[in-house]
Design a protein around this motif. Structure first.
Motif, PDB file in Angstrom:
ATOM      1  N   GLY A   1       0.720  -1.533  -0.101  1.00 53.01           N
ATOM      2  CA  GLY A   1      -0.018  -0.037  -0.111  1.00 53.01           C
ATOM      3  C   GLY A   1       0.880   1.522   0.134  1.00 53.01           C
ATOM      4  N   TYR A   2       0.089   2.944   0.470  1.00 51.05           N
ATOM      5  CA  TYR A   2       0.996   3.327   1.180  1.00 51.05           C
ATOM      6  C   TYR A   2       1.391   3.933   2.008  1.00 51.05           C
ATOM      7  N   ALA A   3       2.528   3.651   2.190  1.00 50.05           N
ATOM      8  CA  ALA A   3       3.276   4.452   3.453  1.00 50.05           C
ATOM      9  C   ALA A   3       3.375   5.935   4.124  1.00 50.05           C
ATOM     10  N   THR A   4       3.332   6.778   4.883  1.00 54.21           N
ATOM     11  CA  THR A   4       3.437   7.521   5.623  1.00 54.21           C
ATOM     12  C   THR A   4       4.004   7.237   6.519  1.00 54.21           C
ATOM     13  N   LEU A   5       5.430   7.713   7.302  1.00 57.73           N
ATOM     14  CA  LEU A   5       5.978   7.718   8.475  1.00 57.73           C
ATOM     15  C   LEU A   5       6.239   9.008   8.694  1.00 57.73           C
ATOM     16  N   ALA A   6       5.722   8.819  10.652  1.00 61.22           N
ATOM     17  CA  ALA A   6       5.673   9.707  11.010  1.00 61.22           C
ATOM     18  C   ALA A   6       6.292   9.996  12.051  1.00 61.22           C
TER      19      ALA A   6
ATOM     20  N   GLN B   1       4.768   4.164  -2.002  1.00 59.59           N
ATOM     21  CA  GLN B   1       4.180   2.666  -1.954  1.00 59.59           C
ATOM     22  C   GLN B   1       5.984   1.953  -1.381  1.00 59.59           C
ATOM     23  N   VAL B   2       5.118   0.699  -0.719  1.00 58.10           N
ATOM     24  CA  VAL B   2       5.285  -0.496  -0.821  1.00 58.10           C
ATOM     25  C   VAL B   2       4.983  -1.921  -0.865  1.00 58.10           C
ATOM     26  N   GLU B   3       5.527  -2.743  -0.089  1.00 47.36           N
ATOM     27  CA  GLU B   3       5.258  -4.390  -0.718  1.00 47.36           C
ATOM     28  C   GLU B   3       4.864  -4.445   0.521  1.00 47.36           C
TER      29      GLU B   3
ATOM     30  N   GLY C   1       5.064   1.722  21.483  1.00 46.29           N
ATOM     31  CA  GLY C   1       3.220   2.355  21.624  1.00 46.29           C
ATOM     32  C   GLY C   1       3.243   3.203  20.709  1.00 46.29           C
ATOM     33  N   ASP C   2       4.123   3.778  20.756  1.00 43.18           N
ATOM     34  CA  ASP C   2       4.215   4.891  19.908  1.00 43.18           C
ATOM     35  C   ASP C   2       4.138   4.899  18.011  1.00 43.18           C
ATOM     36  N   GLN C   3       3.150   5.566  17.388  1.00 48.45           N
ATOM     37  CA  GLN C   3       3.099   5.119  16.434  1.00 48.45           C
ATOM     38  C   GLN C   3       3.730   5.617  15.347  1.00 48.45           C
ATOM     39  N   LEU C   4       3.802   5.285  14.816  1.00 46.69           N
ATOM     40  CA  LEU C   4       5.783   5.462  13.657  1.00 46.69           C
ATOM     41  C   LEU C   4       5.391   5.406  12.451  1.00 46.69           C
ATOM     42  N   ALA C   5       4.389   5.190  12.329  1.00 46.59           N
ATOM     43  CA  ALA C   5       3.549   5.306  10.673  1.00 46.59           C
ATOM     44  C   ALA C   5       2.021   4.797   9.776  1.00 46.59           C
ATOM     45  N   VAL C   6       1.347   4.831   8.654  1.00 48.90           N
ATOM     46  CA  VAL C   6       0.256   4.488   8.423  1.00 48.90           C
ATOM     47  C   VAL C   6       0.438   4.079   6.882  1.00 48.90           C
ATOM     48  N   VAL C   7      -0.203   2.848   7.153  1.00 50.17           N
ATOM     49  CA  VAL C   7      -0.283   2.435   5.724  1.00 50.17           C
ATOM     50  C   VAL C   7      -1.612   1.734   4.775  1.00 50.17           C
ATOM     51  N   GLU C   8      -2.088   2.248   3.492  1.00 51.76           N
ATOM     52  CA  GLU C   8      -3.263   2.433   3.426  1.00 51.76           C
ATOM     53  C   GLU C   8      -3.106   1.661   2.738  1.00 51.76           C
TER      54      GLU C   8
END
Length: 75
Positions: free
Chosen positions: A12-17, A60-62, A27-34
């Protein structure tokens, strides 16, 4: 010192935080993959500092691709 590999759960599409060198706690949010109707928040498995694998913080990531490492400085 130990490292935890953080991977994309699916393609999907990754966004690093976070950026390289950022301090995080477990537990901290590192990224979101959509992807289509799926969205996964990627959380830190341990406390430490971030070492980034992706050259761009958005893209984009696999599935299973390494997004980053969390380096635990404590022994």
């Amino acid at each position: 010192m130990s490292e935890e590999v953080v991977r994309a759960p699916f393609a999907g599409y990754a966004t690093l935080a976070v950026r390289a060198g950022d301090q995080v706690t477990a537990g901290d949010q590192l990224a979101v993959v959509e992807a289509v109707k799926l969205e996964a928040a990627i959380r830190s498995p341990t406390s430490g500092h971030v070492r980034v694998a992706m050259p761009d913080p958005h893209g984009q990531v696999e599935g299973g691709q390494t997004l980053l490492w969390v380096v635990n400085d404590r022994v």
